[in-house]
Design an enzyme around this catalytic site. Structure first.
Site, PDB file in Angstrom:
ATOM      1  N   GLU A   1       1.679   2.760  13.059  1.00  0.00           N
ATOM      2  CA  GLU A   1       0.626   2.658  12.049  1.00  0.00           C
ATOM      3  C   GLU A   1      -0.413   1.748  12.685  1.00  0.00           C
ATOM      4  OE1 GLU A   1      -1.906   1.568  10.284  1.00  0.00           O
ATOM      5  OE2 GLU A   1      -0.811   0.375   8.807  1.00  0.00           O
TER       6      GLU A   1
ATOM      7  N   HIS B   1      -5.378   0.064   1.152  1.00  0.00           N
ATOM      8  CA  HIS B   1      -5.922  -1.241   1.555  1.00  0.00           C
ATOM      9  C   HIS B   1      -7.064  -1.086   2.568  1.00  0.00           C
ATOM     10  CE1 HIS B   1      -3.347  -0.594   5.011  1.00  0.00           C
ATOM     11  NE2 HIS B   1      -3.954  -1.589   5.607  1.00  0.00           N
TER      12      HIS B   1
ATOM     13  N   ASP C   1       0.889  -1.163   0.000  1.00  0.00           N
ATOM     14  CA  ASP C   1       0.000   0.000   0.000  1.00  0.00           C
ATOM     15  C   ASP C   1       0.928   1.214   0.000  1.00  0.00           C
ATOM     16  OD1 ASP C   1      -1.593   2.170   0.627  1.00  0.00           O
ATOM     17  OD2 ASP C   1      -2.839   1.070   2.042  1.00  0.00           O
TER      18      ASP C   1
ATOM     19  N   GLU D   1     -10.288  -2.680  15.639  1.00  0.00           N
ATOM     20  CA  GLU D   1      -9.120  -3.303  16.263  1.00  0.00           C
ATOM     21  C   GLU D   1      -8.614  -2.556  17.478  1.00  0.00           C
ATOM     22  OE1 GLU D   1      -5.635  -5.522  14.663  1.00  0.00           O
ATOM     23  OE2 GLU D   1      -6.316  -4.340  12.990  1.00  0.00           O
TER      24      GLU D   1
HETATM   25  N1  SAH Z   1       4.505  -0.865  11.616  1.00  0.00           N
HETATM   26  C1  SAH Z   1       4.269  -1.928  10.650  1.00  0.00           C
HETATM   27  C2  SAH Z   1       3.086  -2.809  11.029  1.00  0.00           C
HETATM   28  C3  SAH Z   1       1.751  -2.095  11.214  1.00  0.00           C
HETATM   29  S1  SAH Z   1       0.400  -3.186  11.541  1.00  0.00           S
HETATM   30  C4  SAH Z   1       4.101  -1.304   9.288  1.00  0.00           C
HETATM   31  O1  SAH Z   1       3.847  -0.095   9.216  1.00  0.00           O
HETATM   32  O2  SAH Z   1       4.165  -2.009   8.283  1.00  0.00           O
HETATM   33  C5  SAH Z   1       0.288  -3.131  13.289  1.00  0.00           C
HETATM   34  C6  SAH Z   1       1.247  -4.088  14.016  1.00  0.00           C
HETATM   35  O3  SAH Z   1       1.081  -3.870  15.403  1.00  0.00           O
HETATM   36  C7  SAH Z   1       0.943  -5.577  13.798  1.00  0.00           C
HETATM   37  O4  SAH Z   1       2.129  -6.224  13.358  1.00  0.00           O
HETATM   38  C8  SAH Z   1       0.500  -6.088  15.165  1.00  0.00           C
HETATM   39  O5  SAH Z   1       0.922  -7.416  15.431  1.00  0.00           O
HETATM   40  C9  SAH Z   1       1.157  -5.097  16.102  1.00  0.00           C
HETATM   41  N2  SAH Z   1       0.476  -4.893  17.388  1.00  0.00           N
HETATM   42  C10 SAH Z   1      -0.863  -4.685  17.575  1.00  0.00           C
HETATM   43  N3  SAH Z   1      -1.140  -4.509  18.888  1.00  0.00           N
HETATM   44  C11 SAH Z   1       0.060  -4.602  19.537  1.00  0.00           C
HETATM   45  C12 SAH Z   1       0.437  -4.522  20.926  1.00  0.00           C
HETATM   46  N4  SAH Z   1      -0.479  -4.294  21.866  1.00  0.00           N
HETATM   47  N5  SAH Z   1       1.741  -4.688  21.247  1.00  0.00           N
HETATM   48  C13 SAH Z   1       2.666  -4.923  20.266  1.00  0.00           C
HETATM   49  N6  SAH Z   1       2.374  -5.009  18.953  1.00  0.00           N
HETATM   50  C14 SAH Z   1       1.077  -4.857  18.590  1.00  0.00           C
END
Ligand code: SAH
Length: 383
Positions: free
Chosen positions: A174, A323, A81, A183
Site C-alpha cells: 500500500e 484518508h 480507513d 512520497e
Molecule cells: N502496509 C501497511 C503500511 C502502509 S504505509 C498498511 O497497509 O497498513 C507505507 C509503509 O511503508 C510505512 O510504514 C513506511 O514506513 C514504509 N516504507 C516506505 N518506504 C519504505 C522503504 N523504502 N522501505 C521499507 N519501508 C518503507
C-alpha cells in the site's frame, strides 16, 4: 456551495504529525477565528502541561519529525480507513487461490496487517519489510497472533535489506500517497519488483489511475486563498502566492463538481518503468451546467486485476471518502463557464528535483467561452 472541513495538505504520508488534521491547533489551543467573538483567548492553562510533548516512553518528538510512520497514529488512521483496508482484506481473503503456497513480499509493512491477511489466506511465507520503528511492533504483533513461522519481519529499507530468498511470487504494497504520487513510494515497489519478483509473478494492486475534474469553490477559496489579502487589516498577499502553489488535500462535496471527470493517466505497476511516474497528459473538462470554476480536483483509483473478479477502490469525490481525500488545485482565475463549454489543457507531473518525495505539477489551461476567455500556466508543489 458545499463546505469542506478545513485541513492542510500532507496529513498522511510523510506528515510530521500523527493526527488527521495536523493544521489544527492542539486541543488546548483552540483559538476562535470568528470576528464577532470578543473573547481574546480560550486558553485553558490547566491542560497546558509541557510534559505533553513526551509522546512515547523512550521516543521524543524529534524521532517522529523525520519519520512519522514510527508513531502508531498514522497507522491507526490507515487501518481505520475501511475503504482501503477492507479492499485489501477482500482481495486477499476472496482470492486465496492466488496465495496458496506462495512466497509474498510486503513492501512497507507498517503494522504488518497485509502480511497477516496473506498468512491467513494460506501463503507459504511472507517477508514483511518495514523501515520505520513500527517494524518492532510488527514483529511483536506477528508473534502475538501466532504467525512467527509464516511471517518474517525485516526492519530496514527495501532498497538496503537482504531477503533470505532470491525470488518471490507476489508483491503486495500500500504505497499510494496523496495525489497518488506524493512520497514516491511507487519507486520502492518497482525496485522490489525488478529485484525479486518471478517472471509471471503478480503485484497487488497492479493498476492505478489519476483523474481530474473541476469544481465551484468560491467559499473555500475565499477562506484559504483570498484570506491573505486582508488579515486583521494587513496585506499579507505574499503568502497568498505560496498558498496557491500548495495543493490542498481535502474532501470535495460532489455537488461542487461542474464538469466531467477526465482520466489523466493509468499506470500498470507490473510493467511500468520508474520514469513513467513522470508524465504530461492532456485534458478536456466539459461543463455540465452554467457555473463558476475555482479549482481543479485530482483523485485516483487503484485496482487488483488479477483477482477472480476485478476489485479496487476510488478516492474520488463521488465515492465513499478515504484518508486520501481529494487534491484541490486552485486556479488564479475564476472561470465563468457555460454548459457545454470546455476547459482544455494539460498537466505535467514529476517528482521534484530537489526532493524526489515531493511532486511538481504544472497546469496549462484555457477556456474560450461566451463569458470568459483565459489561458494560463500554473505551477504547484506537493510537499
Ligand atoms: N502496509 C501497511 C503500511 C502502509 S504505509 C498498511 O497497509 O497498513 C507505507 C509503509 O511503508 C510505512 O510504514 C513506511 O514506513 C514504509 N516504507 C516506505 N518506504 C519504505 C522503504 N523504502 N522501505 C521499507 N519501508 C518503507
Amino acid at each position: 456551495m458545499g463546505r469542506r472541513k478545513g485541513s492542510s495538505n500532507n496529513n498522511k504520508k510523510s506528515s510530521n504529525s500523527s493526527t488527521t488534521e495536523n493544521s489544527s491547533p492542539p486541543n488546548h489551543l483552540q483559538v476562535t477565528a470568528d470576528e464577532d467573538v470578543e473573547e481574546i483567548s480560550n486558553l485553558d492553562n490547566s491542560t497546558c502541561d509541557p510534559t505533553d510533548d513526551v509522546i512515547g516512553s523512550d521516543k521524543t518528538s524529534a524521532d517522529y519529525y523525520f519519520d512519522s510512520y514510527s508513531h502508531f497514529g498514522i497507522h491507526e488512521e490507515m487501518l481505520k480507513d475501511t475503504v482501503r483496508t477492507k479492499t485489501y482484506q477482500n482481495v486477499i481473503y476472496q482470492n486465496k487461490f492466488l496465495f496458496k503456497d506462495k512466497i509474498v513480499l510486503d513492501v512497507g509493512a507498517g503494522t504488518g496487517i497485509l502480511s497477516l491477511f496473506c498468512a491467513k489466506a494460506g501463503a507459504k511465507h511472507v517477508y514483511a519489510v518495514e523501515c520505520s520503528l513500527m517494524a518492532d511492533m510488527a514483529k511483536e504483533i506477528v508473534q502475538t497472533n501466532g504467525f512467527s513461522d509464516v511471517i518474517t519481519v525485516l526492519k530496514g529499507k527495501v532498497e538496503e535489506i537482504e531477503l533470505p530468498v532470491s525470488h518471490v511470487d507476489i508483491i503486495i504494497s500500500e504505497w499510494m500517497g496523496y495525489f497518488l504520487l506524493f512520497e514516491n513510494m511507487l519507486n520502492t515497489v518497482l525496485y522490489a519488483r525488478d529485484k525479486w519478483l518471478i517472471n509471471d509473478g503478480i503485484v497487488l494492486p497492479d493498476k492505478a489511475s489519476l483523474y481530474l475534474t473541476a469544481i465551484e469553490d468560491a467559499e473555500y477559496k475565499d477562506d484559504k486563498i483570498e484570506f491573505w489579502d486582508n488579515v486583521y487589516g494587513f496585506n499579507m498577499s505574499c503568502i497568498k502566492k505560496q498558498s496557491m502553489m500548495e495543493p490542498l488535500v481535502d474532501t470535495v462535496d460532489p455537488n461542487q463538481i461542474v464538469t466531467n471527470c477526465q482520466l489523466l493517466k493509468t499506470m500498470d505497476i507490473s510493467k511500468m518503468a520508474p520514469g513513467d511516474a513522470s508524465f504530461t497528459a492532456p485534458f478536456k473538462l466539459v461543463a455540465e451546467r452554467n457555473d463558476y470554476i475555482h479549482a481543479l480536483v485530482a483523485y485516483f483509483d487503484v485496482s487488483f486485476t488479477k483477482c477472480h473478479k476485478i476489485t479496487g477502490f476510488s478516492t474520488g469525490p463521488r465515492s465513499r471518502s478515504t484518508h486520501w481525500k481529494q487534491t484541490v488545485l486552485y486556479l488564479e482565475d475564476v472561470l465563468t463557464i457555460c454548459e457545454g463549454e470546455a476547459v482544455v489543457g494539460n498537466m505535467t507531473v514529476a517528482p521534484s528535483k530537489n526532493n524526489p518525495r515531493d511532486v511538481d505539477i504544472m497546469l496549462k489551461y484555457s477556456l474560450n467561452g461566451q463569458h470568459c476567455s483565459v489561458s494560463r500556466i500554473q505551477h504547484y508543489k506537493m510537499r
